[in-house]
Enzyme design. Structure first.
Site, PDB file in Angstrom:
ATOM      1  N   ASP A  51       9.708  -6.964 -14.693  1.00 40.47           N
ATOM      2  CA  ASP A  51      10.827  -7.547 -13.932  1.00 40.47           C
ATOM      3  C   ASP A  51      10.446  -8.952 -13.445  1.00 40.47           C
ATOM      4  O   ASP A  51      11.257  -9.649 -12.835  1.00 40.47           O
ATOM      5  CB  ASP A  51      11.298  -6.635 -12.793  1.00 40.47           C
ATOM      6  CG  ASP A  51      10.213  -6.314 -11.793  1.00 40.47           C
ATOM      7  OD1 ASP A  51       9.054  -6.772 -11.982  1.00 40.47           O
ATOM      8  OD2 ASP A  51      10.500  -5.597 -10.808  1.00 40.47           O
ATOM      9  N   SER A  52       9.217  -9.395 -13.788  1.00 41.73           N
ATOM     10  CA  SER A  52       8.846 -10.808 -13.577  1.00 41.73           C
ATOM     11  C   SER A  52       9.814 -11.707 -14.339  1.00 41.73           C
ATOM     12  O   SER A  52       9.890 -12.901 -14.067  1.00 41.73           O
ATOM     13  CB  SER A  52       7.405 -11.051 -14.044  1.00 41.73           C
ATOM     14  OG  SER A  52       7.181 -10.519 -15.333  1.00 41.73           O
ATOM     15  N   ASP A  90      10.004  -2.215 -17.084  1.00 43.98           N
ATOM     16  CA  ASP A  90       9.982  -2.084 -15.622  1.00 43.98           C
ATOM     17  C   ASP A  90      11.295  -1.515 -15.122  1.00 43.98           C
ATOM     18  O   ASP A  90      12.370  -1.931 -15.567  1.00 43.98           O
ATOM     19  CB  ASP A  90       9.805  -3.471 -14.989  1.00 43.98           C
ATOM     20  CG  ASP A  90       8.431  -3.667 -14.397  1.00 43.98           C
ATOM     21  OD1 ASP A  90       7.721  -2.672 -14.166  1.00 43.98           O
ATOM     22  OD2 ASP A  90       8.072  -4.839 -14.161  1.00 43.98           O
ATOM     23  N   LYS A 119       7.867   1.686 -16.027  1.00 45.14           N
ATOM     24  CA  LYS A 119       6.896   1.448 -14.953  1.00 45.14           C
ATOM     25  C   LYS A 119       7.639   1.360 -13.634  1.00 45.14           C
ATOM     26  O   LYS A 119       8.724   0.780 -13.570  1.00 45.14           O
ATOM     27  CB  LYS A 119       6.117   0.154 -15.218  1.00 45.14           C
ATOM     28  CG  LYS A 119       5.179  -0.242 -14.070  1.00 45.14           C
ATOM     29  CD  LYS A 119       4.198  -1.318 -14.459  1.00 45.14           C
ATOM     30  CE  LYS A 119       4.714  -2.723 -14.383  1.00 45.14           C
ATOM     31  NZ  LYS A 119       5.236  -3.166 -13.072  1.00 45.14           N
ATOM     32  N   GLU A 121       6.958   1.064  -9.095  1.00 46.90           N
ATOM     33  CA  GLU A 121       5.984   0.647  -8.092  1.00 46.90           C
ATOM     34  C   GLU A 121       5.889   1.631  -6.932  1.00 46.90           C
ATOM     35  O   GLU A 121       6.893   2.192  -6.505  1.00 46.90           O
ATOM     36  CB  GLU A 121       6.371  -0.743  -7.550  1.00 46.90           C
ATOM     37  CG  GLU A 121       6.370  -1.813  -8.626  1.00 46.90           C
ATOM     38  CD  GLU A 121       6.743  -3.197  -8.104  1.00 46.90           C
ATOM     39  OE1 GLU A 121       6.866  -3.379  -6.863  1.00 46.90           O
ATOM     40  OE2 GLU A 121       6.896  -4.109  -8.937  1.00 46.90           O
ATOM     41  N   GLU A 189      -2.601  -4.372  -9.192  1.00 48.10           N
ATOM     42  CA  GLU A 189      -2.350  -5.822  -9.093  1.00 48.10           C
ATOM     43  C   GLU A 189      -2.989  -6.406  -7.838  1.00 48.10           C
ATOM     44  O   GLU A 189      -2.827  -5.864  -6.737  1.00 48.10           O
ATOM     45  CB  GLU A 189      -0.825  -6.087  -9.093  1.00 48.10           C
ATOM     46  CG  GLU A 189      -0.521  -7.575  -9.012  1.00 48.10           C
ATOM     47  CD  GLU A 189       0.918  -7.944  -9.368  1.00 48.10           C
ATOM     48  OE1 GLU A 189       1.707  -7.055  -9.766  1.00 48.10           O
ATOM     49  OE2 GLU A 189       1.251  -9.142  -9.254  1.00 48.10           O
TER      50      GLU A 189
END
Ligand code: KIV
Length: 286
Positions: A51-52, A90, A119, A121, A189
């Protein structure tokens, strides 16, 4: 007619085998078909449709503006280019928080776009339920701990996580819970190298580091950082392998120069009528 499920060369078991054999796992982000094709052909193990993309492709200030629809478009594009590596998509901000049912439905939509895994978080009890239900439904899950960009506003900025023994223990406990819930690997990260090593040694599933030092089972970097395309800033942990930004700038400047100086298009870049058609044109369209 026989219908065979098409498995990629790299699967979740490849990740596990690489950890067992002490071979590093390579992951890069990509957001479009042609970049995915180059990275796939170069031999990367995995492409993350991170999602960057919200920041590096769409120009948002953070990843929290990215929507499910945007992730679906970019995931489909990457999957059309990546034939052999494992594509992880993501799950964007708020696409897995409201309820477990909605999270599984959204994860399923990314798999339908061609991703092999999703993925997400964090490791709250809700997230662990989501991981478990996704895995039960046949959706492989990658966890993401340490600095978690979707929690930027709670974390109060881009800060290294796990800087004390207590904070490292907290991340380790989160990682172990994700492993128990069925995640097949965990991204760490911006975590000190020593903390990432301890976590990596205690887990049976692989860790993929970004700004987490040398001892994680694999490494991931953002495509635009390694290519030198994202000019806003270069994180300390990223290594630049090319300067695509400069190449793009120079190409555009040369083009502008060629057009304004009338050197583009040249003879070899245009279509012309045959002599006969030219005569006909002159005679009939006078
Ligand atoms: O979105 C992303 O690119 C990521 C990486 C930083 C791991 O999550």
């Amino acid at each position: 007619m026989s219908v065979e499920a098409k498995l990629k060369d790299i699967t979740v078991s490849t990740f596990q085998k690489k950890k067992q054999n002490n071979e590093k796992i390579t992951m890069l982000t990509a957001y479009d078909c042609s970049t995915a094709k180059y990275f796939d052909e170069a031999g990367v193990d995995s492409i993350l449709v991170g999602d960057s993309l919200g920041m590096v492709v769409l120009g948002y200030d953070s990843t929290t503006s990215v929507t499910m629809n945007e992730m679906k478009i970019f995931t489909s594009a990457v999957c059309r280019g990546a034939k052999r590596c494992l594509v992880v998509a993501d799950m964007p901000f708020m696409s897995y928080h409201a309820s477990v049912d909605e999270a599984v439905k959204n994860a399923g939509e990314l798999i339908r776009c061609g991703a092999s895994a999703v993925k997400l978080e964090g490791a709250t009890s809700h997230i662990l339920d989501v991981v478990q239900r996704c895995v039960e439904s046949g959706i492989p899950v990658v966890g993401h701990l340490g600095f978690t960009p979707q929690y930027l506003n709670v974390l109060g900025g881009y800060k290294i996580q796990g800087k004390t023994a207590e904070k490292t223990r907290f991340i380790l406990e989160q990682a172990l819970r994700l492993q128990d819930a069925g995640a097949f690997c965990v991204v760490l990260e911006m975590v000190p190298e020593e903390s990432a090593k301890l976590i990596t040694d205690k887990l049976t599933i692989p860790t993929i580091g970004i700004g987490a030092g040398r001892y994680t089972d694999g490494q991931v970097l953002v495509a635009d950082d390694i290519l030198g395309k994202y000019s806003e800033f270069k994180p300390k942990f990223a290594r630049r392998y090319a300067n695509i930004g400069e190449i793009m700038y120079n190409a555009a400047s040369s083009y502008i120069n060629d057009v304004t100086s009338l050197s583009f298009p040249g003879e070899e870049e245009l279509f012309q009528l045959s002599d006969e058609a030219k005569r006909d044109l002159m005679e009939n369209l006078k």
